[in-house]
Design a protein around this motif. Structure first.
Motif, PDB file in Angstrom:
ATOM      1  N   ASN A  55      -9.334  12.237 -11.800  1.00  0.00           N
ATOM      2  CA  ASN A  55     -10.775  12.256 -12.033  1.00  0.00           C
ATOM      3  C   ASN A  55     -11.103  11.325 -13.191  1.00  0.00           C
ATOM      4  N   ILE A  56     -11.990  10.383 -12.932  1.00  0.00           N
ATOM      5  CA  ILE A  56     -12.419   9.444 -13.960  1.00  0.00           C
ATOM      6  C   ILE A  56     -13.750   9.953 -14.512  1.00  0.00           C
ATOM      7  N   LYS A  57     -13.764  10.228 -15.799  1.00  0.00           N
ATOM      8  CA  LYS A  57     -14.971  10.725 -16.469  1.00  0.00           C
ATOM      9  C   LYS A  57     -15.513   9.634 -17.396  1.00  0.00           C
ATOM     10  N   PRO A  58     -16.719   9.793 -17.917  1.00  0.00           N
ATOM     11  CA  PRO A  58     -17.277   8.750 -18.790  1.00  0.00           C
ATOM     12  C   PRO A  58     -16.385   8.387 -19.981  1.00  0.00           C
ATOM     13  N   THR A  60     -13.033   8.436 -20.033  1.00  0.00           N
ATOM     14  CA  THR A  60     -11.683   8.028 -19.627  1.00  0.00           C
ATOM     15  C   THR A  60     -11.443   6.577 -20.017  1.00  0.00           C
ATOM     16  N   VAL A  75     -14.769   9.534  -8.984  1.00  0.00           N
ATOM     17  CA  VAL A  75     -15.734   9.151 -10.005  1.00  0.00           C
ATOM     18  C   VAL A  75     -17.063   9.779  -9.597  1.00  0.00           C
ATOM     19  N   GLY A  76     -17.404  10.888 -10.238  1.00  0.00           N
ATOM     20  CA  GLY A  76     -18.623  11.610  -9.852  1.00  0.00           C
ATOM     21  C   GLY A  76     -18.493  12.118  -8.427  1.00  0.00           C
TER      22      GLY A  76
END
Length: 119
Positions: A55-58, A60, A75-76
């Motif tokens: 999971n790519i978060k803001p 990351t 991503v979202g």
């Protein structure tokens, strides 16, 4: 000058040279992957065959993967998969190079560990 002084100077010179060579090697390897064509960074993968989900978060800044695996990136509410079938010369690169356009809002560095099966 004593032999001990000469030995210390020689050791210091060798250490300095080693540090310079190491720094140059690191700089070259970091920019090398940025210059590689996409075909050397792997291939688009199938979401259904992914062996890892990241999971790519803001906030990351980096992710870790292993060569040979297929990774699903979320991503979202969007996702994509990538097959990291890379050569041993690929150690890191910007995920934006392989992500669909405008999917990531920030640079995310991918660190690729060598697949132990390829050794």
């Amino acid at each position: 000058m004593s032999n001990n002084s000469i030995s210390a100077l020689t050791a210091a010179g060798i250490l300095r040279t080693s540090l310079v060579v190491s720094a140059l090697a690191l700089a070259c390897s970091s920019s090398f992957a940025a210059d590689l064509p996409l075909k050397f960074l792997g291939d688009p993968g199938s979401l259904s065959t992914a062996t890892q989900t990241i999971n790519i978060k803001p906030g990351t800044k980096y992710v870790n993967v292993t060569g040979g695996q297929t990774v699903k990136f979320v991503v979202g509410d969007k996702s994509f998969a990538w097959d990291f079938d890379v050569g041993t010369n690929v150690q890191s690169f910007d995920l934006n190079r392989i992500a669909p356009a405008n999917m990531l809002a920030q640079p995310v560095k991918v660190y690729v560990a060598q697949d132990v099966k390829s050794l």
